[in-house]
Design a protein around this motif. Sequence first.
Motif, mmCIF file in Angstrom:
data_model
loop_
_atom_site.group_PDB
_atom_site.id
_atom_site.type_symbol
_atom_site.label_atom_id
_atom_site.label_comp_id
_atom_site.label_asym_id
_atom_site.label_seq_id
_atom_site.Cartn_x
_atom_site.Cartn_y
_atom_site.Cartn_z
ATOM 1 N N LEU A 14 0.845 -1.189 0.000
ATOM 2 C CA LEU A 14 0.000 0.000 0.000
ATOM 3 C C LEU A 14 0.878 1.236 0.000
ATOM 4 N N HIS A 15 0.556 2.158 -0.903
ATOM 5 C CA HIS A 15 1.325 3.399 -0.928
ATOM 6 C C HIS A 15 0.620 4.440 -1.783
ATOM 7 N N GLY A 16 0.436 5.622 -1.231
ATOM 8 C CA GLY A 16 -0.004 6.768 -2.013
ATOM 9 C C GLY A 16 -1.482 6.795 -2.370
ATOM 10 N N MET A 17 -1.844 7.820 -3.141
ATOM 11 C CA MET A 17 -3.227 8.048 -3.562
ATOM 12 C C MET A 17 -3.274 8.315 -5.060
ATOM 13 N N GLU B 90 -0.925 8.167 -16.152
ATOM 14 C CA GLU B 90 -1.166 9.505 -15.625
ATOM 15 C C GLU B 90 -2.623 9.941 -15.757
ATOM 16 N N GLN B 91 -3.412 9.229 -16.521
ATOM 17 C CA GLN B 91 -4.840 9.537 -16.581
ATOM 18 C C GLN B 91 -5.506 9.252 -15.236
ATOM 19 N N PHE B 92 -4.899 8.397 -14.449
ATOM 20 C CA PHE B 92 -5.480 7.978 -13.174
ATOM 21 C C PHE B 92 -4.665 8.430 -11.966
ATOM 22 N N ILE B 93 -3.347 8.625 -12.144
ATOM 23 C CA ILE B 93 -2.464 8.960 -11.035
ATOM 24 C C ILE B 93 -1.572 10.119 -11.460
ATOM 25 N N GLU B 94 -1.445 11.117 -10.585
ATOM 26 C CA GLU B 94 -0.518 12.211 -10.869
ATOM 27 C C GLU B 94 0.905 11.657 -10.995
ATOM 28 N N LYS B 95 1.680 12.222 -11.929
ATOM 29 C CA LYS B 95 3.040 11.730 -12.141
ATOM 30 C C LYS B 95 3.870 11.816 -10.862
ATOM 31 N N ILE C 259 3.244 8.639 -8.967
ATOM 32 C CA ILE C 259 3.559 7.358 -9.587
ATOM 33 C C ILE C 259 4.961 6.966 -9.149
ATOM 34 N N ILE C 260 5.101 5.785 -8.580
ATOM 35 C CA ILE C 260 6.403 5.382 -8.048
ATOM 36 C C ILE C 260 7.437 5.276 -9.165
ATOM 37 N N LYS C 261 8.665 5.486 -8.801
ATOM 38 C CA LYS C 261 9.752 5.581 -9.774
ATOM 39 C C LYS C 261 9.895 4.323 -10.615
ATOM 40 N N GLU C 262 9.663 3.167 -10.010
ATOM 41 C CA GLU C 262 9.833 1.930 -10.774
ATOM 42 C C GLU C 262 8.810 1.787 -11.898
ATOM 43 N N LEU C 263 7.760 2.623 -11.865
ATOM 44 C CA LEU C 263 6.785 2.650 -12.957
ATOM 45 C C LEU C 263 6.984 3.870 -13.846
ATOM 46 N N GLY C 264 8.072 4.595 -13.633
ATOM 47 C CA GLY C 264 8.387 5.725 -14.490
ATOM 48 C C GLY C 264 7.969 7.074 -13.957
ATOM 49 N N GLY C 265 7.421 7.117 -12.748
ATOM 50 C CA GLY C 265 6.965 8.370 -12.172
ATOM 51 C C GLY C 265 8.034 9.083 -11.369
ATOM 52 N N ASP C 266 7.597 10.103 -10.622
ATOM 53 C CA ASP C 266 8.531 10.940 -9.867
ATOM 54 C C ASP C 266 8.597 10.610 -8.387
ATOM 55 N N ASP C 267 7.715 9.746 -7.904
ATOM 56 C CA ASP C 267 7.725 9.402 -6.482
ATOM 57 C C ASP C 267 8.900 8.465 -6.210
ATOM 58 N N PRO C 268 9.853 8.878 -5.358
ATOM 59 C CA PRO C 268 11.056 8.064 -5.126
ATOM 60 C C PRO C 268 10.839 6.859 -4.214
ATOM 61 N N PHE C 269 9.614 6.631 -3.788
ATOM 62 C CA PHE C 269 9.352 5.547 -2.839
ATOM 63 C C PHE C 269 9.864 4.204 -3.373
#
Length: 456
Positions: free
Chosen positions: A193-196, A318-323, A326-336
Amino acid sequence: MAGSTLPGRPGNLTADQEARLKELWTATLTVFGVQAEGKPEVVKDSLSVPQAGNSDPTTKKKKSGLFRRHKDDDDEGAPTSQEDKYGQSKEFQQVLATENPENLRRAFWSMVKHDHPDGLLLRFLRARKWDVHNALVMLIATMNWRMKEVHVDDDVMKNGEAQAVIDSTSSNAAVKKEGLDFLAQLRLGKSFLHGMDKAGRPMCFVRVRLHKQGEQSETSLERYTVYTIETARLLLSPPVDTAAIVFDMTGFSMANMDYSPVKFMIKCFEANYPESLGVVLVHKSPWIFHSIWKIIKGWLDPVVASKVHFTQNLEELEQFIEKSRIIKELGGDDPFEYRYVEPRDGENERLSDEGTRQRLLDERASVVKEYEAMTHEWTVNSQDGTTLQQKRNDLAERLRSGYWQLDPYVRARSIYDRLGLIGESGIIRYYDEVAAPNADRKHGIKSTEHGADDVD
């Protein structure tokens, strides 16, 4: 969307929906053995309904009493085969004939936790298209499942991860394996579980490539599934009452495909955790999954299937989650990055404090009795509905705040407590600038408290 109360929830009901809610409360309190005034015989008679598939279509009888159909209903009788594909109608009749009503009552109030009691009942009503009888069948079958089949509150959540650590060193080979298998999934981060998402829903990430058929027992897979769903429920706060699941299919192969846990997960959400899924994102599924999806889709209720969306790249996700979320392992900016934090010595000391636990349970039981009495008055008194509803909401808030005082005395601490996601007094920190002790990372976006203003 995350800031407004959706239709069919506490505080946003039509007159007809409120009437159905009152009917379900009357029936539920009767099943629980809470003495109801007014028309108890009519209610009791109405609890006896033909089994699905046993009604004679050539002799339709006009239903009377509590579960009479409304004019806008399509047909009469018991649930359809699609509605009752898990055999809950038969289970309902067996439970009524054999189970102590007080046990069902306790199971219900244990499931309520920090939720608004109306909110819980409304989930079952929405799932059964506002049919009161079918909603009651589903509710009672779920209570039986929780207390007899899975032991959600008296085992899975009460014993939690710390007990799995103890079991993993047991001299009993079977017990040891179950403990190790449960912990293996946590340590791998098979799901977490992580994030919104954009709608404010808590997210559960499932890394499908980490599952290999046969590596863990079926029992441990199911226990882990229930454990994750129940923990996710603690993160919900009005007006958000559903979760998002992201299935990361990166690196998927047929070695990762396992139908049994998929079927169990589907049953959980369709039969025992109704109206809990907001959206399901299947991310980067390879072509070999397409034929598998056709099979899985055939098992799903059409409403659940409509919540499944396929994304292939970051732009679609990104249609569903703000970049930024989005966790880094999926290409986003969240470093979690998921790292499992092992249970700590003494973290569950309050589970052994029987005196405080019993005092808090007694206080909660007193508020529950007040709520039940006020609810009964609300169901039979049409003159002062607004005032009575406000009193019920006030009692619901007492139940909410009281639960978070009780929580450490009835639920073992989880990784999400250790990481600071679930804080004392129900403070939920999805992204917090101050990390929990020994946590690996710091994040800075939002902290949410399950507070009085959240109760509709």
